[in-house]
Design a protein around this motif. Structure first.
Motif, mmCIF file in Angstrom:
data_model
loop_
_atom_site.group_PDB
_atom_site.id
_atom_site.type_symbol
_atom_site.label_atom_id
_atom_site.label_comp_id
_atom_site.label_asym_id
_atom_site.label_seq_id
_atom_site.Cartn_x
_atom_site.Cartn_y
_atom_site.Cartn_z
ATOM 1 N N GLY A 36 30.593 -42.803 82.905
ATOM 2 C CA GLY A 36 31.050 -43.967 82.151
ATOM 3 C C GLY A 36 31.858 -43.685 80.903
ATOM 4 O O GLY A 36 32.201 -44.617 80.168
ATOM 5 N N ALA A 37 32.188 -42.431 80.612
ATOM 6 C CA ALA A 37 32.948 -42.121 79.410
ATOM 7 C C ALA A 37 34.378 -42.656 79.515
ATOM 8 O O ALA A 37 34.966 -42.698 80.594
ATOM 9 C CB ALA A 37 32.980 -40.614 79.175
ATOM 10 N N GLU A 38 34.923 -43.055 78.368
ATOM 11 C CA GLU A 38 36.327 -43.468 78.306
ATOM 12 C C GLU A 38 37.172 -42.232 77.999
ATOM 13 O O GLU A 38 37.013 -41.623 76.933
ATOM 14 C CB GLU A 38 36.551 -44.516 77.216
ATOM 15 C CG GLU A 38 38.025 -44.896 77.049
ATOM 16 C CD GLU A 38 38.316 -45.662 75.772
ATOM 17 O OE1 GLU A 38 39.467 -46.100 75.613
ATOM 18 O OE2 GLU A 38 37.392 -45.800 74.942
ATOM 19 N N GLY A 61 41.704 -36.286 76.356
ATOM 20 C CA GLY A 61 40.703 -36.425 75.308
ATOM 21 C C GLY A 61 39.485 -37.168 75.843
ATOM 22 O O GLY A 61 39.601 -38.027 76.721
ATOM 23 N N THR A 62 38.323 -36.830 75.299
ATOM 24 C CA THR A 62 37.079 -37.471 75.734
ATOM 25 C C THR A 62 36.096 -37.521 74.572
ATOM 26 O O THR A 62 36.087 -36.605 73.729
ATOM 27 C CB THR A 62 36.445 -36.700 76.910
ATOM 28 O OG1 THR A 62 35.188 -37.313 77.251
ATOM 29 C CG2 THR A 62 36.199 -35.246 76.555
ATOM 30 N N PRO A 63 35.257 -38.547 74.509
ATOM 31 C CA PRO A 63 34.205 -38.572 73.482
ATOM 32 C C PRO A 63 33.033 -37.658 73.827
ATOM 33 O O PRO A 63 32.174 -37.389 72.978
ATOM 34 C CB PRO A 63 33.784 -40.040 73.444
ATOM 35 C CG PRO A 63 34.103 -40.558 74.811
ATOM 36 C CD PRO A 63 35.333 -39.818 75.257
ATOM 37 N N ASP A 64 32.961 -37.204 75.069
ATOM 38 C CA ASP A 64 31.856 -36.331 75.470
ATOM 39 C C ASP A 64 31.988 -34.952 74.832
ATOM 40 O O ASP A 64 33.096 -34.416 74.699
ATOM 41 C CB ASP A 64 31.823 -36.170 76.995
ATOM 42 C CG ASP A 64 31.217 -37.374 77.696
ATOM 43 O OD1 ASP A 64 30.447 -38.101 77.047
ATOM 44 O OD2 ASP A 64 31.524 -37.592 78.888
ATOM 45 N N LYS A 65 30.855 -34.360 74.492
ATOM 46 C CA LYS A 65 30.858 -33.024 73.913
ATOM 47 C C LYS A 65 31.164 -31.973 74.987
ATOM 48 O O LYS A 65 31.000 -32.230 76.186
ATOM 49 C CB LYS A 65 29.520 -32.750 73.229
ATOM 50 C CG LYS A 65 29.307 -33.629 72.004
ATOM 51 C CD LYS A 65 28.008 -33.294 71.293
ATOM 52 C CE LYS A 65 27.845 -34.167 70.046
ATOM 53 N NZ LYS A 65 26.584 -33.870 69.331
ATOM 54 N N PRO A 66 31.606 -30.778 74.570
ATOM 55 C CA PRO A 66 32.036 -29.759 75.528
ATOM 56 C C PRO A 66 31.005 -29.426 76.603
ATOM 57 O O PRO A 66 31.358 -29.270 77.777
ATOM 58 C CB PRO A 66 32.333 -28.542 74.649
ATOM 59 C CG PRO A 66 32.657 -29.121 73.319
ATOM 60 C CD PRO A 66 31.818 -30.344 73.180
ATOM 61 N N GLU A 67 29.739 -29.327 76.220
ATOM 62 C CA GLU A 67 28.715 -28.975 77.216
ATOM 63 C C GLU A 67 28.571 -30.086 78.261
ATOM 64 O O GLU A 67 28.309 -29.807 79.446
ATOM 65 C CB GLU A 67 27.371 -28.681 76.547
ATOM 66 C CG GLU A 67 26.837 -29.797 75.669
ATOM 67 C CD GLU A 67 27.259 -29.688 74.218
ATOM 68 O OE1 GLU A 67 26.529 -30.246 73.364
ATOM 69 O OE2 GLU A 67 28.304 -29.054 73.942
ATOM 70 N N ASP A 121 33.334 -39.853 68.388
ATOM 71 C CA ASP A 121 33.675 -40.686 69.544
ATOM 72 C C ASP A 121 34.702 -41.751 69.147
ATOM 73 O O ASP A 121 34.920 -42.718 69.867
ATOM 74 C CB ASP A 121 32.420 -41.347 70.132
ATOM 75 C CG ASP A 121 31.699 -42.228 69.119
ATOM 76 O OD1 ASP A 121 32.167 -42.330 67.963
ATOM 77 O OD2 ASP A 121 30.656 -42.806 69.491
ATOM 78 N N ASP A 122 35.335 -41.540 67.984
ATOM 79 C CA ASP A 122 36.269 -42.522 67.441
ATOM 80 C C ASP A 122 37.707 -42.068 67.693
ATOM 81 O O ASP A 122 38.168 -41.075 67.118
ATOM 82 C CB ASP A 122 36.015 -42.681 65.935
ATOM 83 C CG ASP A 122 36.759 -43.856 65.335
ATOM 84 O OD1 ASP A 122 37.958 -44.036 65.661
ATOM 85 O OD2 ASP A 122 36.151 -44.585 64.533
ATOM 86 N N TRP A 123 38.420 -42.813 68.535
ATOM 87 C CA TRP A 123 39.797 -42.448 68.881
ATOM 88 C C TRP A 123 40.725 -42.517 67.664
ATOM 89 O O TRP A 123 41.659 -41.713 67.545
ATOM 90 C CB TRP A 123 40.329 -43.356 69.994
ATOM 91 C CG TRP A 123 39.681 -43.082 71.317
ATOM 92 C CD1 TRP A 123 38.596 -43.711 71.848
ATOM 93 C CD2 TRP A 123 40.067 -42.078 72.263
ATOM 94 N NE1 TRP A 123 38.283 -43.169 73.078
ATOM 95 C CE2 TRP A 123 39.180 -42.163 73.353
ATOM 96 C CE3 TRP A 123 41.075 -41.125 72.298
ATOM 97 C CZ2 TRP A 123 39.260 -41.336 74.464
ATOM 98 C CZ3 TRP A 123 41.170 -40.291 73.400
ATOM 99 C CH2 TRP A 123 40.270 -40.392 74.468
ATOM 100 N N MET A 124 40.491 -43.459 66.772
ATOM 101 C CA MET A 124 41.341 -43.592 65.596
ATOM 102 C C MET A 124 41.197 -42.378 64.687
ATOM 103 O O MET A 124 42.186 -41.822 64.202
ATOM 104 C CB MET A 124 40.984 -44.865 64.823
ATOM 105 C CG MET A 124 41.905 -45.128 63.650
ATOM 106 S SD MET A 124 43.615 -45.383 64.166
ATOM 107 C CE MET A 124 44.448 -45.332 62.578
ATOM 108 N N ILE A 125 39.957 -41.952 64.454
ATOM 109 C CA ILE A 125 39.732 -40.784 63.598
ATOM 110 C C ILE A 125 40.393 -39.549 64.206
ATOM 111 O O ILE A 125 41.013 -38.743 63.507
ATOM 112 C CB ILE A 125 38.219 -40.561 63.385
ATOM 113 C CG1 ILE A 125 37.656 -41.651 62.476
ATOM 114 C CG2 ILE A 125 37.942 -39.184 62.802
ATOM 115 C CD1 ILE A 125 36.159 -41.591 62.291
ATOM 116 N N ASP A 126 40.280 -39.411 65.518
ATOM 117 C CA ASP A 126 40.913 -38.270 66.184
ATOM 118 C C ASP A 126 42.434 -38.316 66.001
ATOM 119 O O ASP A 126 43.074 -37.284 65.775
ATOM 120 C CB ASP A 126 40.558 -38.272 67.667
ATOM 121 C CG ASP A 126 41.114 -37.062 68.397
ATOM 122 O OD1 ASP A 126 40.495 -35.978 68.313
ATOM 123 O OD2 ASP A 126 42.184 -37.189 69.044
ATOM 124 N N SER A 127 43.009 -39.494 66.091
ATOM 125 C CA SER A 127 44.467 -39.608 65.962
ATOM 126 C C SER A 127 44.936 -39.245 64.564
ATOM 127 O O SER A 127 46.059 -38.754 64.383
ATOM 128 C CB SER A 127 44.924 -41.036 66.302
ATOM 129 O OG SER A 127 44.641 -41.942 65.250
#
Length: 430
Positions: A36-38, A61-67, A121-127
């Motif tokens: 279900g991740a975006e 890009g994904t909000p999921d962590k590497p593991e 998990d914030d797309w804006m912060i990542d951008s």
């Protein structure tokens, strides 16, 4: 000013493209969204798709962590390689395709060379941690494009602009200063962004703090933009070369060699080459070229090549006689002689842009000679000299060199027996 709508809603659309609909891409997306991740496509692939340019690398890009990413990939039977796990990057391999998958991040600490990051998990912060607005685009698997910093408009108008304050972005990672010039060379239209130019000028003295490898890689990419001479003029004007390439000279030869490689002639063996273009930019001797090679951490082969191109051991051009050209071809190889020919031709064009048709054909003829060169080997060797009674040692090489000069002066016509007779005559005289 960026609207709230631009941040929270898609503002563009990528039309269906082979990379977007490829089975390998869909396989990766299905694996990453299984729980279900975006996920979104990020960076260069979105930028290039919007600019209607070929897409080569597909980053996600994904909000999921590497593991979690690794687990999802392995569950789907996809090879996962933790290529940059400390920064959240995992490489997925499907067939012969590779996809870089990176967890959304925010900077915790920066020092101009590397950043410590935390996952989000914030797309804006990542951008907001991206360098340029045109590189901060993201797109859903269906092609809906999110544009938090007005990058689509910047891309359309050739405005290459840093995300937020230019000085802040460069202070976070000084390499972004050089990246600005690369992307301006690829996508920009004049005039360049004033804030970006001021920040580049003010922070140029920090460039020596970067590793030679990072500067080299970015400089090579800059030299491969369509009009590298124009970018070099900008960089010199801002004092960039004072800190990373003080040996840079006039850009006339660089401008002409770019024209030769891409538009003037159509010869399969002549393609844009960053090291050749670097040599065209330099105004130095072999010692200076060695200093550049050391500073940019060039390989031994690259260092040798740059030294030869900066200080040619022989004159190459239409006025050189055939035996001289052949001698240089044999000793340096056709690839290096091709480089020397293009550099000499570019140098002539920088002084006399319009050459007579016959002169141009003579230059092309030299390139054809390089393409058709068949290597030749001296028919005798050290063992033959020793067999004639000469003791092993430096004298063997000296005698062979004298025979080789004679053989080359005769345009390689002498065979083994003739070369042995020449060697015997030298021994009789000594």
């Amino acid at each position: 000013m960026v609207s709230v709508y631009a941040i929270s809603s898609p503002t563009g659309k990528i039309s269906p493209q082979p990379w977007l609909t490829a089975p390998e891409t869909r396989t990766i997306i299905e694996a990453l969204t299984a729980d279900g991740a975006e996920v979104r496509f990020v960076g260069g692939c979105v930028r290039d798709a919007m600019a209607r340019r070929p897409v080569t690398d597909v980053d996600i890009g994904t909000p999921d962590k590497p593991e979690t990413v690794i687990g999802l990939l392995e569950k789907a039977g996809i090879k996962a390689v933790p290529t940059g796990i400390e920064h959240g990057t995992v490489t997925a391999v499907v067939g012969d395709r590779k996809f870089e998958i990176t967890t959304l991040r925010r900077d915790v600490e920066t020092d101009g060379r590397r950043a410590k990051v935390a996952f989000t998990d914030d797309w804006m912060i990542d951008s907001e941690r991206r360098d340029l607005t045109i590189n901060a685009l993201s797109a859903t698997p269906d092609g809906d494009v999110y544009d938090p910093h007005d990058g689509i408009s910047d891309l359309a108008y050739g405005n290459i602009r840093f995300v937020g304050l230019a000085a802040d972005r460069i202070e976070e990672d000084v390499l972004r200063l050089l990246r600005f010039f690369r992307f301006y060379g690829l996508f920009g239209q004049p005039p360049p962004d004033a804030d970006a130019m001021a920040a580049c000028r003010n922070h140029a003295d920090k460039l020596p703090g970067l590793s030679g490898e990072r500067i080299r890689d970015e400089m090579f990419k800059i030299l491969l933009v369509p009009e590298p001479a124009e970018i070099a003029v900008l960089m010199r004007g801002l004092g960039i070369f004072d800190h990373i390439l003080p040996e840079a000279g006039d850009v006339g030869s660089l401008r002409m060699i770019g024209w030769l490689e891409t538009r003037a002639i159509k010869i399969d063996s002549v393609v844009p080459d960053p090291l050749r273009r670097l040599a065209a930019l330099l105004d130095t001797d072999a010692e200076g070229a060695a200093a550049v090679a050391g500073r940019l951490k060039l390989s031994n082969r690259q260092a040798w090549r740059l030294s030869v191109l900066a200080a040619p051991p022989a004159d190459i051009g239409p006025d050189a006689d055939a035996p001289s050209v052949n001698r240089t071809l044999r000793r340096l190889g056709p690839d290096t002689v091709r480089d020397l020919t293009l550099l000499a031709w570019a140098g002539e064009l920088s002084v006399t842009p319009r050459l007579p048709a016959g002169r141009t054909q003579a230059w092309i003829g030299l390139l054809d000679t390089c393409d058709g060169w068949q290597g030749v080997v001296l028919p005798i060797g050290g063992e033959d000299v020793i067999a004639l009674g000469v003791a092993e040692g430096p004298r063997v090489g000296e005698l062979l060199a004298r025979v080789e000069d004679w053989w080359e002066d005769g345009d390689y016509a002498a065979g083994r027996d003739d070369c042995l007779e020449k060697m015997k005559s030298l021994l009789r005289k000594n």
